[in-house]
Design a protein around this motif. Structure first.
Motif, PDB file in Angstrom:
ATOM      1  N   MET A  69       3.986   3.466  12.918  1.00 20.82           N
ATOM      2  CA  MET A  69       2.783   2.705  13.269  1.00 20.82           C
ATOM      3  C   MET A  69       2.387   1.793  12.102  1.00 20.82           C
ATOM      4  N   LYS A  70       2.109   0.526  12.400  1.00 25.36           N
ATOM      5  CA  LYS A  70       1.665  -0.380  11.349  1.00 25.36           C
ATOM      6  C   LYS A  70       0.179  -0.201  11.111  1.00 25.36           C
ATOM      7  N   ARG A  71      -0.207  -0.176   9.850  1.00 29.83           N
ATOM      8  CA  ARG A  71      -1.623   0.004   9.540  1.00 29.83           C
ATOM      9  C   ARG A  71      -2.143  -1.217   8.807  1.00 29.83           C
ATOM     10  N   MET A  72      -3.383  -1.544   9.097  1.00 30.20           N
ATOM     11  CA  MET A  72      -4.004  -2.648   8.374  1.00 30.20           C
ATOM     12  C   MET A  72      -4.489  -2.127   7.012  1.00 30.20           C
ATOM     13  N   HIS A  73      -4.274  -2.903   5.971  1.00 30.21           N
ATOM     14  CA  HIS A  73      -4.752  -2.512   4.643  1.00 30.21           C
ATOM     15  C   HIS A  73      -5.929  -3.400   4.254  1.00 30.21           C
ATOM     16  N   LEU A  74      -6.962  -2.776   3.740  1.00 35.82           N
ATOM     17  CA  LEU A  74      -8.165  -3.515   3.390  1.00 35.82           C
ATOM     18  C   LEU A  74      -8.448  -3.395   1.902  1.00 35.82           C
ATOM     19  N   SER A  75      -8.732  -4.533   1.288  1.00 33.71           N
ATOM     20  CA  SER A  75      -9.031  -4.561  -0.141  1.00 33.71           C
ATOM     21  C   SER A  75     -10.344  -5.303  -0.338  1.00 33.71           C
ATOM     22  N   GLY A  99     -16.123   2.826   4.282  1.00 35.62           N
ATOM     23  CA  GLY A  99     -15.557   1.952   5.317  1.00 35.62           C
ATOM     24  C   GLY A  99     -14.037   2.013   5.380  1.00 35.62           C
ATOM     25  N   LEU A 100     -13.441   2.979   4.714  1.00 36.85           N
ATOM     26  CA  LEU A 100     -11.989   3.238   4.770  1.00 36.85           C
ATOM     27  C   LEU A 100     -11.138   2.128   4.147  1.00 36.85           C
ATOM     28  N   PHE A 101     -11.702   1.410   3.197  1.00 39.50           N
ATOM     29  CA  PHE A 101     -10.892   0.435   2.472  1.00 39.50           C
ATOM     30  C   PHE A 101      -9.847   1.177   1.636  1.00 39.50           C
ATOM     31  N   ASP A 102      -8.674   0.542   1.474  1.00 40.10           N
ATOM     32  CA  ASP A 102      -7.620   1.138   0.645  1.00 40.10           C
ATOM     33  C   ASP A 102      -7.927   0.960  -0.829  1.00 40.10           C
ATOM     34  N   GLN A 103      -8.494  -0.193  -1.148  1.00 41.29           N
ATOM     35  CA  GLN A 103      -8.666  -0.510  -2.568  1.00 41.29           C
ATOM     36  C   GLN A 103      -9.837  -1.442  -2.806  1.00 41.29           C
ATOM     37  N   ALA A 104     -10.339  -1.408  -4.029  1.00 45.40           N
ATOM     38  CA  ALA A 104     -11.329  -2.390  -4.477  1.00 45.40           C
ATOM     39  C   ALA A 104     -10.723  -3.073  -5.693  1.00 45.40           C
ATOM     40  N   PHE A 105     -10.824  -4.396  -5.723  1.00 47.83           N
ATOM     41  CA  PHE A 105     -10.125  -5.157  -6.762  1.00 47.83           C
ATOM     42  C   PHE A 105     -11.133  -5.872  -7.662  1.00 47.83           C
ATOM     43  N   ALA A 148       5.837  -6.805  -6.674  1.00 47.19           N
ATOM     44  CA  ALA A 148       4.518  -6.387  -6.178  1.00 47.19           C
ATOM     45  C   ALA A 148       4.579  -5.395  -5.024  1.00 47.19           C
ATOM     46  N   ASP A 149       3.590  -4.505  -5.003  1.00 57.03           N
ATOM     47  CA  ASP A 149       3.354  -3.658  -3.834  1.00 57.03           C
ATOM     48  C   ASP A 149       2.435  -4.400  -2.856  1.00 57.03           C
ATOM     49  N   ALA A 150       1.564  -5.226  -3.401  1.00 55.94           N
ATOM     50  CA  ALA A 150       0.632  -5.990  -2.557  1.00 55.94           C
ATOM     51  C   ALA A 150       0.342  -7.331  -3.204  1.00 55.94           C
ATOM     52  N   ILE A 151       0.028  -8.305  -2.349  1.00 56.88           N
ATOM     53  CA  ILE A 151      -0.250  -9.656  -2.838  1.00 56.88           C
ATOM     54  C   ILE A 151      -1.564 -10.140  -2.264  1.00 56.88           C
ATOM     55  N   TYR A 152      -2.379 -10.740  -3.111  1.00 55.93           N
ATOM     56  CA  TYR A 152      -3.581 -11.415  -2.613  1.00 55.93           C
ATOM     57  C   TYR A 152      -3.211 -12.863  -2.327  1.00 55.93           C
ATOM     58  N   ALA A 153      -3.498 -13.296  -1.103  1.00 56.42           N
ATOM     59  CA  ALA A 153      -3.100 -14.652  -0.732  1.00 56.42           C
ATOM     60  C   ALA A 153      -4.304 -15.444  -0.245  1.00 56.42           C
ATOM     61  N   GLY A 154      -4.269 -16.748  -0.493  1.00 55.88           N
ATOM     62  CA  GLY A 154      -5.346 -17.629  -0.031  1.00 55.88           C
ATOM     63  C   GLY A 154      -5.128 -17.984   1.436  1.00 55.88           C
ATOM     64  N   PRO A 186      11.447  -5.754   2.905  1.00 52.73           N
ATOM     65  CA  PRO A 186      10.297  -6.664   3.018  1.00 52.73           C
ATOM     66  C   PRO A 186       9.009  -5.939   3.404  1.00 52.73           C
ATOM     67  N   ASP A 187       9.126  -4.834   4.136  1.00 54.68           N
ATOM     68  CA  ASP A 187       7.927  -4.090   4.532  1.00 54.68           C
ATOM     69  C   ASP A 187       7.252  -3.395   3.353  1.00 54.68           C
ATOM     70  N   SER A 188       7.955  -3.324   2.222  1.00 53.48           N
ATOM     71  CA  SER A 188       7.351  -2.626   1.085  1.00 53.48           C
ATOM     72  C   SER A 188       6.327  -3.502   0.347  1.00 53.48           C
ATOM     73  N   ILE A 189       6.208  -4.760   0.745  1.00 56.35           N
ATOM     74  CA  ILE A 189       5.176  -5.620   0.140  1.00 56.35           C
ATOM     75  C   ILE A 189       4.122  -5.927   1.192  1.00 56.35           C
ATOM     76  N   LYS A 190       2.879  -5.646   0.868  1.00 61.31           N
ATOM     77  CA  LYS A 190       1.784  -5.958   1.787  1.00 61.31           C
ATOM     78  C   LYS A 190       1.147  -7.274   1.368  1.00 61.31           C
ATOM     79  N   VAL A 191       1.006  -8.188   2.329  1.00 61.35           N
ATOM     80  CA  VAL A 191       0.339  -9.461   2.037  1.00 61.35           C
ATOM     81  C   VAL A 191      -1.108  -9.343   2.505  1.00 61.35           C
ATOM     82  N   LEU A 192      -2.029  -9.430   1.574  1.00 60.54           N
ATOM     83  CA  LEU A 192      -3.448  -9.271   1.894  1.00 60.54           C
ATOM     84  C   LEU A 192      -4.103 -10.650   1.881  1.00 60.54           C
ATOM     85  N   LEU A 193      -4.396 -11.136   3.043  1.00 61.12           N
ATOM     86  CA  LEU A 193      -4.953 -12.480   3.168  1.00 61.12           C
ATOM     87  C   LEU A 193      -6.468 -12.435   2.979  1.00 61.12           C
ATOM     88  N   GLY A 194      -6.976 -13.354   2.170  1.00 64.03           N
ATOM     89  CA  GLY A 194      -8.410 -13.320   1.857  1.00 64.03           C
ATOM     90  C   GLY A 194      -9.276 -13.877   2.978  1.00 64.03           C
TER      91      GLY A 194
END
Ligand SMILES: Cc1cc2nc3c(=O)[nH]c(=O)nc-3n(C[C@H](O)[C@H](O)[C@H](O)COP(=O)(O)O)c2cc1C
Length: 331
Positions: free
Chosen positions: A1-7, A46-52, A215-221, A246-254
């Motif tokens: 199952m794909k999960r949404m990641h929140l930062s 709110g079940l966020f994965d991370q705070a940056f 990277a494990d995760a990327i912040y993207a514009g 490729p699935d090992s990198i999460k792209v976190l769009l702002g």
């Protein structure tokens, strides 16, 4: 199952540059650890994965903000971990103005304090003003900053991989490279998950490559859906070229949401914040900094003087590309 990641981009009064002037913001207490605590606890609920925690080691980076003092991210991360149980805290660290041994040691220490909940957002840092804080008149060129970033992460990663664990002593890392000479055994316990989480936010070709490699995760514009999709595909392809899944990198769009119980309330909040922003901020000064061209002599209501703006600069390739595109469209 794909999960949404929140930062959460963790700040005292939100990312909107008018946030600090809102009635609920107590700016008399900046830097306000209680505001950070409140935000990170809310994100965890709110079940966020991370705070940056963003950072740049120079004074007054964004003129459109009241936050001219801050707390160093690794130190806040340690403090905030005692307020929370699950959420990861991502501290920004510059690869241009630190040494990998020191960062590996400090991050491994904070990893122990946080119970394995630390990550690092590696940034190459931009601007000559930052360079002047670290023995240099000018920053290194963009590609050199990224070459240093690559070697930096490589050395830090080797140090963590060879750090002492409960079952074995640490082993010696010998590295002689272009930017770093290290002969060391890390004297801090290996991070709980082998190494801290690696996050990155570059969007130039060099930045994307760095992310794809490490990277494990990327912040993207991503200003439009199309560009965000192009970015996502490109990152995944680059990761595959480095032999990674490729699935090992999460792209976190702002995104920057305005929250309210109803759509009207949210729109009202946005209007209040936008008004605060325009009223108090040195917007022309801020834009001048971004463009590396002083716009103050020009009519603030008039069009940008595109013909006078500098050509693509090395400061931030991504930003320069954006303005070059704007110039091409004349918008
Ligand atoms: C969500 C987000 C957060 C960022 N946080 C920081 C930061 O805290 N410090 C910093 O120096 N740069 C930060 N950056 C800038 C990037 O590290 C990077 O320099 C920028 O995206 C330009 O890309 P390039 O370096 O590949 O040209 C951030 C970028 C994004 C999109």
């Amino acid at each position: 199952m794909k999960r949404m990641h929140l930062s959460l981009n963790l700040t005292e009064y939100g990312r909107h540059s008018g946030g600090w002037r809102h009635a609920v913001s107590d700016v008399s207490r900046i830097p306000n650890l209680e505001a950070y605590r409140h935000a990170v606890r809310t994100a965890e609920r709110g079940l966020f994965d991370q705070a940056f925690i963003a950072d740049t080691p120079v004074h007054n980076w964004g003129r459109s903000s009241a936050t001219t003092t801050r707390i160093d991210p690794l130190e806040i991360a340690a403090a905030l971990s005692t307020e929370t149980e699950h959420i990861a805290i991502i501290a920004t660290l510059s690869t241009s103005y630190n040494e990998p041994y020191d960062v590996a040691r400090r991050a491994a220490s904070v990893d122990t304090i946080t119970g394995g909940r630390i990550g690092i957002n590696y940034v190459a840092s931009t601007g000559d003003a930052t360079a002047r804080n670290f023995h240099r008149a000018r920053q290194l060129p963009h590609d050199e900053r990224y070459a240093r970033s690559n070697e930096f992460i490589e050395v830090a990663t080797k140090l963590w991989a060879n750090a002492p664990t409960a079952d074995r002593p640490g082993s010696r890392v010998v590295h002689h490279g272009r930017f770093f000479d290290v002969d060391a055994v890390l004297d801090v316990r290996q991070p709980m998950h082998g190494r801290p989480l690696i996050v990155q936010a570059g969007s130039s070709a060099e930045g994307r490559d760095l992310a794809a490699r490490w990277a494990d995760a990327i912040y993207a514009g991503g200003s439009t859906l199309e560009r965000a999709q192009e970015y996502y595909q490109d990152i995944k392809a680059r990761a595959a070229a480095y032999g990674r899944d490729p699935d090992s990198i999460k792209v976190l769009l702002g995104i920057a949401p305005f929250l309210g119980d109803t759509a009207e309330e949210a729109a009202e909040l946005q209007a209040v914040l936008d008004a605060n922003h325009a009223e108090g901020a040195d917007l022309v000064g801020h834009l001048s900094d971004l463009l590396e061209y002083d716009l103050r002599a020009h009519d603030p209501e008039g069009p940008l003087p595109f013909d006078l703006l500098p050509e693509v600069k090395s400061a931030s390739v991504s930003q320069a590309t954006l303005f070059t595109r704007m110039r091409a469209r004349r918008t």
